[in-house]
Motif scaffolding. Structure first.
Motif, PDB file in Angstrom:
ATOM      1  N   CYS A  67     -30.287  38.699   5.398  1.00 38.10           N
ATOM      2  CA  CYS A  67     -29.829  37.510   6.427  1.00 38.10           C
ATOM      3  C   CYS A  67     -29.203  36.252   6.056  1.00 38.10           C
ATOM      4  CB  CYS A  67     -30.850  36.944   7.220  1.00 38.10           C
ATOM      5  SG  CYS A  67     -29.774  36.270   8.459  1.00 38.10           S
ATOM      6  N   ILE A  68     -27.058  36.751   5.600  1.00 35.88           N
ATOM      7  CA  ILE A  68     -27.044  35.476   4.042  1.00 35.88           C
ATOM      8  C   ILE A  68     -27.307  34.493   5.216  1.00 35.88           C
ATOM      9  CG2 ILE A  68     -24.605  34.943   3.891  1.00 35.88           C
ATOM     10  CD1 ILE A  68     -26.683  37.282   2.323  1.00 35.88           C
ATOM     11  N   PHE A  69     -26.548  34.256   7.184  1.00 36.29           N
ATOM     12  CA  PHE A  69     -26.683  32.850   7.543  1.00 36.29           C
ATOM     13  C   PHE A  69     -27.234  33.497   9.261  1.00 36.29           C
ATOM     14  CE2 PHE A  69     -22.764  33.326   7.695  1.00 36.29           C
ATOM     15  CZ  PHE A  69     -21.939  33.911   9.304  1.00 36.29           C
ATOM     16  N   ILE A 129     -37.045  12.609  34.244  1.00 34.22           N
ATOM     17  CA  ILE A 129     -36.119  12.806  33.306  1.00 34.22           C
ATOM     18  C   ILE A 129     -34.749  11.971  33.575  1.00 34.22           C
ATOM     19  CG2 ILE A 129     -35.294  13.932  30.914  1.00 34.22           C
ATOM     20  CD1 ILE A 129     -37.774  15.503  31.127  1.00 34.22           C
ATOM     21  N   PRO A 130     -33.879  10.921  32.753  1.00 34.32           N
ATOM     22  CA  PRO A 130     -33.134  10.329  33.127  1.00 34.32           C
ATOM     23  C   PRO A 130     -32.154  11.777  32.704  1.00 34.32           C
ATOM     24  CG  PRO A 130     -33.856   9.608  31.155  1.00 34.32           C
ATOM     25  CD  PRO A 130     -34.696  10.260  31.153  1.00 34.32           C
ATOM     26  N   ILE A 131     -30.555  11.394  33.583  1.00 31.92           N
ATOM     27  CA  ILE A 131     -29.874  13.333  34.410  1.00 31.92           C
ATOM     28  C   ILE A 131     -29.196  13.502  32.161  1.00 31.92           C
ATOM     29  CG2 ILE A 131     -28.115  13.156  35.353  1.00 31.92           C
ATOM     30  CD1 ILE A 131     -28.755  11.353  37.085  1.00 31.92           C
ATOM     31  N   SER A 132     -29.191  12.083  31.422  1.00 30.53           N
ATOM     32  CA  SER A 132     -28.389  12.441  30.686  1.00 30.53           C
ATOM     33  C   SER A 132     -29.443  12.983  29.570  1.00 30.53           C
ATOM     34  CB  SER A 132     -27.753  10.973  29.930  1.00 30.53           C
ATOM     35  OG  SER A 132     -29.033  10.538  29.581  1.00 30.53           O
ATOM     36  N   GLU A 133     -30.059  13.233  29.322  1.00 29.48           N
ATOM     37  CA  GLU A 133     -31.359  13.780  29.432  1.00 29.48           C
ATOM     38  C   GLU A 133     -32.061  15.446  29.744  1.00 29.48           C
ATOM     39  OE1 GLU A 133     -34.577  11.766  27.838  1.00 29.48           O
ATOM     40  OE2 GLU A 133     -33.242   9.341  27.051  1.00 29.48           O
ATOM     41  N   ARG A 134     -31.804  15.821  30.791  1.00 27.18           N
ATOM     42  CA  ARG A 134     -31.889  16.759  31.899  1.00 27.18           C
ATOM     43  C   ARG A 134     -31.286  18.052  30.627  1.00 27.18           C
ATOM     44  NH1 ARG A 134     -31.912  14.531  38.024  1.00 27.18           N
ATOM     45  NH2 ARG A 134     -33.032  12.877  37.252  1.00 27.18           N
ATOM     46  N   ASN A 135     -29.553  18.216  30.175  1.00 26.23           N
ATOM     47  CA  ASN A 135     -28.889  18.945  29.790  1.00 26.23           C
ATOM     48  C   ASN A 135     -29.420  19.121  27.652  1.00 26.23           C
ATOM     49  OD1 ASN A 135     -27.831  21.446  28.739  1.00 26.23           O
ATOM     50  ND2 ASN A 135     -25.950  20.989  30.440  1.00 26.23           N
ATOM     51  N   VAL A 136     -29.662  19.276  27.303  1.00 24.82           N
ATOM     52  CA  VAL A 136     -30.325  19.074  25.898  1.00 24.82           C
ATOM     53  C   VAL A 136     -29.077  19.934  25.405  1.00 24.82           C
ATOM     54  CG1 VAL A 136     -31.602  18.183  24.079  1.00 24.82           C
ATOM     55  CG2 VAL A 136     -31.157  17.272  26.135  1.00 24.82           C
ATOM     56  N   LYS A 137     -28.319  20.095  24.472  1.00 25.33           N
ATOM     57  CA  LYS A 137     -27.808  20.876  23.692  1.00 25.33           C
ATOM     58  C   LYS A 137     -27.686  20.617  21.710  1.00 25.33           C
ATOM     59  CE  LYS A 137     -24.370  21.699  27.350  1.00 25.33           C
ATOM     60  NZ  LYS A 137     -22.961  21.543  28.160  1.00 25.33           N
ATOM     61  N   SER A 138     -27.529  21.756  21.559  1.00 28.04           N
ATOM     62  CA  SER A 138     -27.911  21.169  20.054  1.00 28.04           C
ATOM     63  C   SER A 138     -26.887  22.910  19.507  1.00 28.04           C
ATOM     64  CB  SER A 138     -28.748  21.556  18.982  1.00 28.04           C
ATOM     65  OG  SER A 138     -30.001  22.354  20.023  1.00 28.04           O
ATOM     66  N   PHE A 139     -26.425  22.258  18.088  1.00 31.10           N
ATOM     67  CA  PHE A 139     -25.618  23.410  17.275  1.00 31.10           C
ATOM     68  C   PHE A 139     -26.288  23.520  15.953  1.00 31.10           C
ATOM     69  CE2 PHE A 139     -23.022  25.021  14.095  1.00 31.10           C
ATOM     70  CZ  PHE A 139     -22.386  26.441  15.029  1.00 31.10           C
ATOM     71  N   ASN A 140     -27.056  24.488  15.500  1.00 39.42           N
ATOM     72  CA  ASN A 140     -28.017  25.060  14.572  1.00 39.42           C
ATOM     73  C   ASN A 140     -27.101  26.165  13.674  1.00 39.42           C
ATOM     74  OD1 ASN A 140     -30.214  23.900  15.887  1.00 39.42           O
ATOM     75  ND2 ASN A 140     -29.451  24.478  17.209  1.00 39.42           N
ATOM     76  N   PHE A 141     -26.770  25.554  12.146  1.00 42.65           N
ATOM     77  CA  PHE A 141     -26.765  26.715  10.973  1.00 42.65           C
ATOM     78  C   PHE A 141     -27.785  26.924   9.840  1.00 42.65           C
ATOM     79  CE2 PHE A 141     -24.698  27.446   7.247  1.00 42.65           C
ATOM     80  CZ  PHE A 141     -23.966  28.531   7.264  1.00 42.65           C
ATOM     81  N   GLN A 142     -28.095  27.951   9.931  1.00 44.30           N
ATOM     82  CA  GLN A 142     -29.828  27.869   8.795  1.00 44.30           C
ATOM     83  C   GLN A 142     -28.744  28.776   7.630  1.00 44.30           C
ATOM     84  OE1 GLN A 142     -32.767  29.436  10.922  1.00 44.30           O
ATOM     85  NE2 GLN A 142     -34.097  27.703  10.920  1.00 44.30           N
ATOM     86  N   GLN A 143     -28.472  28.674   6.239  1.00 45.49           N
ATOM     87  CA  GLN A 143     -28.214  29.044   5.860  1.00 45.49           C
ATOM     88  C   GLN A 143     -29.427  29.706   4.237  1.00 45.49           C
ATOM     89  OE1 GLN A 143     -25.489  28.027   2.251  1.00 45.49           O
ATOM     90  NE2 GLN A 143     -24.525  29.465   1.976  1.00 45.49           N
ATOM     91  N   PHE A 144     -29.242  31.670   4.954  1.00 46.28           N
ATOM     92  CA  PHE A 144     -30.656  31.966   3.970  1.00 46.28           C
ATOM     93  C   PHE A 144     -31.579  31.723   4.936  1.00 46.28           C
ATOM     94  CE2 PHE A 144     -28.103  31.850   0.652  1.00 46.28           C
ATOM     95  CZ  PHE A 144     -26.960  33.379   0.111  1.00 46.28           C
ATOM     96  N   PRO A 145     -31.630  32.143   5.741  1.00 52.86           N
ATOM     97  CA  PRO A 145     -32.743  31.815   6.806  1.00 52.86           C
ATOM     98  C   PRO A 145     -34.311  32.659   6.604  1.00 52.86           C
ATOM     99  CG  PRO A 145     -31.973  32.932   8.596  1.00 52.86           C
ATOM    100  CD  PRO A 145     -30.972  32.705   6.613  1.00 52.86           C
TER     101      PRO A 145
END
Length: 242
Positions: free
Chosen positions: A197-199, A213-229
């Protein structure tokens, strides 16, 4: 006489150079693999928009027996293209823990949930063959693969003190795969390969129905990148040529 022998030798050499490996004389093939893999990856989640703090979860996943299916076809230059169904899963798991025959509380549900899981993953691979001109049963190759995938988990609790949660992951892995094929006969061949696996890049979305939980924290989004995992895998398959 010497000129004739020399000319015949040259013609034989040219014919050999332009001849093709007869073991590659097929247009299509279907394959079944067993994929053995070990994967360790991390998922990060922002706490909120106003803080730099985040939660980091680490997952380890070992699979020993995992059958996959592939369809392969040949290009004009005696290479191959392949499409593989790596995962195709839709399931529901229901759990419940109950208190029975209690003299004070009677019968009640203590915990439980309905978990619906979906995992879809397919792979496209271009396979560059070697030994195209040498008539041998051993054919080394190298593959270049793109593996998009989709995962979703929906957890619905059965008691009022717990709250529904969902998680969606959409991503793509890229692989380079050394291969070695052994042509058993005119119809079957053995394919052994080790994907590297390259990435791995993916988008993660988590939702919770917890009203505390506050409304702003009920939907959590993130983008992840792993090189040579850390993704170690090996495949062994049998192909049928037609």
């Amino acid at each position: 006489m010497k000129i004739s022998i020399l000319l015949l030798t040259v013609l034989q050499f040219v014919a050999h150079c332009f001849s093709q490996n007869t073991n590659l004389d097929y247009k299509k093939a279907i394959k079944i693999y067993n994929l053995t893999s070990y994967e360790k990856y991390s998922k990060s989640e922002n706490i909120d928009d106003s803080s730099s703090a985040y939660k980091l979860s680490t997952v380890s996943d070992l699979q020993i027996l995992h059958p996959t299916f592939a369809f392969q076809w040949k290009t004009k230059k005696n290479n191959f293209q392949e499409i593989e169904i790596s995962y195709l899963m839709l399931g529901k798991k229901s759990t419940i823990t109950e208190l029975k025959e209690d003299p004070i509380y009677g019968q009640q549900v203590l915990s439980g949930s309905n978990l619906i899981s979906t995992h879809i993953s397919a792979q496209y691979e271009f396979i560059l063959n070697f030994n195209k001109l040498k008539d041998t049963k051993f054919i080394p190759a190298i593959g270049f693969a793109v593996n998009p995938y989709y995962k979703q988990n929906n957890d619905t609790p059965k008691i009022a003190t717990s709250f529904p949660e969902s998680e969606i992951t959409v991503g793509t892995k890229v692989f380079i795969t050394p291969r070695l094929n052994y042509q058993i006969n005119s119809k079957f061949y053995l394919d052994v390969n080790i994907p590297f696996c390259i990435f791995d890049t993916y988008f993660l979305s988590k939702k919770t129905g917890n009203p505390f939980i506050p409304i702003s924290e009920r939907n959590v989004k993130s983008f992840n990148f792993q090189q040579f995992p850390l993704f170690i895998s090996g495949r062994i398959g049998v192909g049928y040529k037609f």
